[in-house]
Design an enzyme around this catalytic site. Structure first.
Site, mmCIF file in Angstrom:
data_model
loop_
_atom_site.group_PDB
_atom_site.id
_atom_site.type_symbol
_atom_site.label_atom_id
_atom_site.label_comp_id
_atom_site.label_asym_id
_atom_site.label_seq_id
_atom_site.Cartn_x
_atom_site.Cartn_y
_atom_site.Cartn_z
ATOM 1 N N SER A 1 0.825 -1.221 0.000
ATOM 2 C CA SER A 1 0.000 0.000 0.000
ATOM 3 C C SER A 1 0.848 1.255 0.000
ATOM 4 O O SER A 1 1.935 1.287 0.581
ATOM 5 C CB SER A 1 -0.877 0.036 1.244
ATOM 6 O OG SER A 1 -1.824 -0.982 1.206
ATOM 7 N N GLU B 1 -2.585 -14.912 0.834
ATOM 8 C CA GLU B 1 -3.221 -14.222 1.964
ATOM 9 C C GLU B 1 -4.661 -14.659 2.122
ATOM 10 O O GLU B 1 -5.134 -14.967 3.195
ATOM 11 C CB GLU B 1 -3.191 -12.703 1.750
ATOM 12 C CG GLU B 1 -3.930 -11.964 2.858
ATOM 13 C CD GLU B 1 -4.277 -10.530 2.503
ATOM 14 O OE1 GLU B 1 -4.432 -9.745 3.435
ATOM 15 O OE2 GLU B 1 -4.408 -10.194 1.306
#
Lengths: 401, 376, 376, 401
Positions: A134, A250
């Site tokens: 991010s 994930e």
């Protein structure tokens, strides 16, 4: 190597006994519920030591190859351990990025050198990993990553910034998504994926204060930080594909994680216990019919997640929309946690206004903290709003928003 | 039973209009968001200069009769101050002091009123000690005891959430006396003998204290009129609900402004995020919840104290306003995305305020249960 | 009390897999939406040819032991038929006939089982008369009476929502006998003496009758085993909940398909309306509700009849599935816009089905209340 | 002409007495709740006669000019009548389009001839009006109306179709939005607004069956239907502006309607009554605490609307977002009705499965019907989703979706 039911049962008994004997005592401070919440050094060292202990007992990376520090055993055994850890509510494995993202990625795509260099330290928690996906200005838009990795001979020069780097202050390595080519036709084409060292000149980690008032996340600044081209994983320019593969680890859609749970969730049983303690007009709150009604709803929701997971393994019951359950589990789970924690607050009566640190706060104020921390999952990893888009488009086939 | 055919009107007088106007400007000037944050970190519990200004504006005597130095208006006018202060997350002893004045007016002896009400109008801070560690919303659930010993009362036990206690000139405490509830007045001297512990509370704009009363004695004369205790507790409870509702409505409006500003300026995927219906529509729902709560608030202000109608109105206002602020501020955190998760984002300040407003004096479900018994 | 630590597994056997596969194709072939609409207008209560085919597939004896001509499986396998039928809004006496067989299995005398179960397996239609005009979900709330007169029982009172009664070869009725509940079997002859009135019900795919029993007498031999009445009523109630949950899950999936198809093809303001988050996101929420309900459904199917665990599971499945269908079909009407308001839009068929599934055998709030008492 | 409180009170007494004496008896069939639900001839004639009776008693169009059939009295008197009609729950005024849209429009913008020709029949219900705005393929997108009005000398030739024309079978006139110019820069520019006769060659009204199973709405087909250019109201090409003005009458943002209520809403008091009758385990449903909780929520919501309306008249309490309450009242009210009616169904226990026409259906099945009919308001006149957009954009200033 196929194991009999008896062998599995015996192993489960052994594991159960080991964790009962070795599970750490209450450290006297509030423990975090996931690696994203590790805010103090005492929390970090406590958790690191615990992971190492589990690993050294042979209960982590059981299905990973022996040559890199794993144990080369069947995944079924690791699954038994993981379930037992959840059942006994022992602390989670703190090197989460290493165990669940970087490790599987390296085992899948890494060179022999990379496997040898990185895998053992991931398991022992000697080498903590963090994640650099991010960026501050493109929260949900991963493909728009702008951190520049400019080639200079055999090196890349990094400039820019990553945000939400949990454990950044403790991490030795980072998995990094960076832009190696500007002005491509398609924003995804210019990205590359790196495994980089954190302790080099030009990388600075600055803690971010969370809405809880605590620390844990960081912003990482890169100023002319130089890394070797050997840090690349996957081909230059194919970072997006690598990142997508990593995100699949994930979301649990693909196997290969080292095992051990990564997150302690608040459970409805704890809210029920709270409702038995809290008072309404001198009586336990659990006798209030509208509170009972809400509690039943949470019980059903929590069961829904377990049962969804059980059903997702039965192919015949996933014919129409096969990705529906796996693609929605993050959304369902995170929103459930947010609402359940919020409900737990109001149960506490006037005392819900206490906060972490006050002696009269119920369970050290952990409900207040976990309500606030619940937003990390409804926001991080693609907000709940974006999850709705993804499910609508990919599962139901609705047009893009 | 509710007469659903009855035409409902909101009375809103000239004084209210003026006060609302003045208080809105005052709150905007004195409590911009950076000031609210600075107040959180400040060593002093409140800003003396601002407080003095509030006193000199006559705000502490709004609902106090003229004979005691007030302006002889009512809580309906106090609401017009509390709402804008709530909108700007102002941290002041305004509400607690107002409630102490109300307690005195309802149950104080002639001497107590004569002594304390004029002081309050001039700026003496009052604190209310009516909550206990059990956290039960039933104000008659009293573990704190007063025992008679000749001309004095010996107090024992602990009161919680005594806001602004450290700065208070007087505290009014609910106690169990001879098996029934009573109210006792503590002046600064007696307060000095009690142990005051600062509490760690979720709403960091509040200064809240734990008051340990073991060993404290006060003269019998500090007892409020016992015949009025029950009525006074009910009055304080309803007044607190009304003012918490005002703060919550103000807060809801404030947090809507915060999130709208972000939605109008932040871009994702090359679009202003406020153009996404997933963010726009729930923000509209927050607005609708605010409008409903605010209409109930001003209706409740108008009929405050008018028997069952007043009680119904104030419980509705409390229930709807705390739900409105909870929803608006929870969504505001979410819609700020990653920034919403940081301490720097103002949404969390409103969310914390929202928890306070919700869980003091009964949450929405609690009031709905009481309402069901009143209405059906 | 619930053990929340317990690992929950869904058992799903080979027979279930095969049946689900066959039933899915069967329902798609025999009950396309235009057929469902044609059935609503049809004079006959059901399609004899399709029914015969269902009988010849052995579906009416799935949960009947082999000794009575069935296949000796259980309700878990019946669920795999009921769900796809529900998805296509099929109107057949499948569920009522299955429930009658269950009642006989649980409380029928040896002779009754021997006489009726083989017939049922071959296609004789069964109807269940256990609801009364008071509409109470408590099946022990019985106004219909049976009075002993020598070797016969005289019946009186009215049963409602007796689906498929006009085509039934037998009806099983709950009555009050000597102050306690009992079950009585009516064959076609006795049924002929009762007055059967067609009811106007919201789910137009169902054929429902009011059964007026005044003046009807049956031999004492038609009484089911009284020692088993309470257990049988409980069993029927849970079985009905399970199959209603299956129909509701199927219906939810069906209506999601209907609305998704519309959202993908209809344009407004030059965009496919499915691209608007205001329509997309609630449709996703409907999907999530379906997935949860369906997981509960197949778990409940697997533990059906297993004491408290079975009861908890079936109540959860019923509560969640009826809420899922209510939400999905309500939103489907809305999201079809003007077309959704017309009789021609299929969304309304599912909404009507949803009301039926919700309000027969207890709505979600009712089951949550029962669950609270089981769990806490 | 300003009236004293005493005069107003006396008038209210007079009105109250008149309606008490003259309110029609139960006709023996279910009455519709609004003009959009008039499905049978017996319903229509019953309601038409009732409107005429109210008008002839002097209680409709009280503030409209005398020369066109009004009574030229203060609006305050009409308001008293309207409130009393609501209070006594007498049937609504069925010529709704005429009284609330066409009438105010003609009085505002019409020629003297138009006023003379149209207004008296609107009030007496002699001339029923219908509305031609929506089209089958552009439900919510009014500006995209495609019905063609092609000029041919002094006439226009109409081709196309309008939908949701309530009372279309009984209507003598229609207010019509049609496209008089193709291919304009801006879709709004090519529209014109007409007052047209319905009973001319080339206009066919076909009933639409509603989701309730009943009729009431129609689709109106235009095939070379010829109208005079004198049917225009407003200038040719300015139809959009006229339509917007007309919608403003609908939303109640501008005054000028003839008065009398147009819609009967289900009220929470009726749901409470139902909860006292319905059974749960042999006891009245209203004793169930979770049902009580829901009922209180509906009571609060219904009050919110009344109080919003009261507050919207106090300027000082509408400073920040002055249009918030008026612009949201349609959304709030219609969604409330939908949810409340839905809740009322589940209260009925097993009997909720009955439908209109069954003797055992609670109150003739009107709750089932009114739940379904509630969608006409959450969908018609701009769906609830579009209302959210409008409020977000115009009240909060959010960017367009």
């Amino acid at each position: 190597m196929s194991l009999t039911k008896q062998e599995l049962d015996e192993f489960r008994e052994e594991v159960r006994a080991w964790f009962e004997e070795n599970k750490p005592a209450d450290p006297g401070f509030l423990l975090p519920l996931s690696f994203m919440e590790v805010g103090t050094d005492e929390q970090f060292y406590f958790l690191r030591d615990w992971q190492r202990k589990v690993y050294e007992a042979g209960y982590l990376g059981m299905a990973w190859p022996k040559e890199y520090g794993g144990h080369g055993k069947p995944q079924a055994l690791q699954d038994i351990v993981t379930r037992e850890m959840i059942r006994q509510k022992v602390p989670f494995m703190t090197n989460t990025i290493g165990l669940n993202w970087a490790g599987p990625l390296i085992l899948n795509m890494g060179s022999e050198e990379q496997k040898k260099a990185y895998i053992p330290g991931i398991l022992s928690a000697e080498d903590i990993w963090c994640q650099g996906f991010s960026e501050p200005d493109h929260g949900s838009d991963l493909g728009n990553a702008q951190l520049k990795a400019t080639r200079d001979g055999n090196e890349f020069v990094l400039n820019g910034s990553k945000i939400w780097t949990s454990l950044g202050r403790h991490a030795k390595y980072m998995i990094l998504l960076a832009r190696t080519k500007q002005n491509t036709n398609n924003k995804y084409e210019g990205l590359s994926f790196f495994l980089i060292p954190m302790r080099i000149p030009g990388i600075e980690v600055v803690p971010i204060r969370k809405l809880t008032g605590e620390y844990g996340f960081n912003q990482t600044f890169f100023t002319d930080a130089r890394i070797s081209e050997s840090c690349l994983i996957g081909k230059e320019g194919e970072g997006w594909q690598v990142a997508m593969a990593t995100l699949a680890f994930e979301r649990g859609a693909v196997g290969g994680q080292a095992g051990g749970h990564a997150m302690m969730s608040r459970e409805v049983a704890e809210v029920v216990a709270l409702a038995r303690t809290a008072q309404r007009g001198g009586r336990p709150a659990i006798e209030d019919p509208t509170i009972r009604d809400r509690l039943v709803q949470f019980v059903m929701e929590e069961r829904s997640m377990m049962l969804n997971s059980a059903r997702s393994r039965i192919k015949a019951l996933n014919v129409d929309r096969p990705f529906s359950i796996p693609m929605s589990s993050k959304l369902v789970g995170s929103e459930y946690q947010r609402r359940m924690n919020q409900f737990a607050l109001s149960l506490q009566g006037a005392n819900a206004a206490y906060y972490v640190g006050d002696d009269l706060a119920y369970e050290r104020g952990q409900w207040q903290r976990s309500y606030f921390n619940a937003f990390s999952a409804t926001i991080g990893g693609g907000t709940s709003e974006i999850q709705h888009n993804i499910i609508g488009e990919r599962v139901l086939g609705l047009p893009k928003s | 039973m509710l007469d659903t055919n009855k035409k409902l009107t909101i009375t809103f007088g000239e004084e209210q209009e003026q006060l609302l106007d003045i208080a809105t400007s005052f709150a905007r000037d004195k409590f911009p968001m950076d000031k609210a944050r600075a107040r959180i970190a400040a060593a002093e519990d409140f800003d003396r200069a601002v407080w003095d200004e509030m006193a000199s504006l006559g705000w502490l005597g709004i609902a106090v009769p003229e004979e005691f130095g007030g302006s002889g208006l009512g809580l309906a006018e106090v609401v017009t101050i509390a709402e804008p202060l709530g909108r700007n997350l102002a941290g002041t002893p305004f509400v607690s002091t107002t409630l102490v004045a109300q307690a005195l007016l309802k149950a104080g002896t002639a001497a107590q009123k004569q002594e304390w009400l004029p002081k309050i109008c001039e700026g003496t801070i009052g604190a209310l000690a009516i909550v206990e560690p059990h956290g039960d919303w039933n104000l008659a659930h009293l573990d704190v005891k007063a025992t008679e010993a000749g001309d004095t009362l010996a107090l024992s036990g602990t009161k919680t959430f005594v806001t602004d206690a450290a700065s208070a000139g007087l505290v009014i405490i609910s106690v169990s006396l001879g098996g029934g509830p009573a109210l006792v007045l503590l002046d600064k001297a007696a307060l000095g003998k009690a142990s005051l512990e600062k509490e760690i509370v979720i709403d960091e704009t509040r200064r809240s204290y734990r008051l340990k009363l073991d060993g404290v004695t006060v003269p019998r004369a500090n007892l409020l009129d016992q015949a009025q205790t029950a009525a006074a507790l009910k009055h304080i409870d309803e007044a607190a609900c009304l003012l918490l509702a005002a703060e919550a409505c103000g807060g809801t409006s404030g947090v809507i402004d915060v999130v709208v500003e972000y939605l109008k300026t932040r871009k994702q995927f090359d679009r202003y995020i406020g153009s996404y219906q997933a963010l726009k529509h729930p923000t509209v729902d927050a607005l609708l919840a605010l409008e409903a709560a605010r209409s109930h608030l001003y209706f409740a202000a108008g009929v405050f104290g008018q028997g069952e109608e007043g009680e119904i109105a104030v419980r509705m206002a409390k229930a709807l306003s705390s739900d409105a602020l909870a929803f608006a501020s929870d969504r505001a955190i979410q819609f700020h995305g990653g920034f919403g998760f940081t301490y720097d984002c103002d949404a969390q300040l409103f969310r914390r305020r929202g928890v306070w407003c919700e869980v003091q004096h009964g949450d929405a479900a609690y009031h709905r249960r009481k309402l069901a018994d009143l209405i059906f």
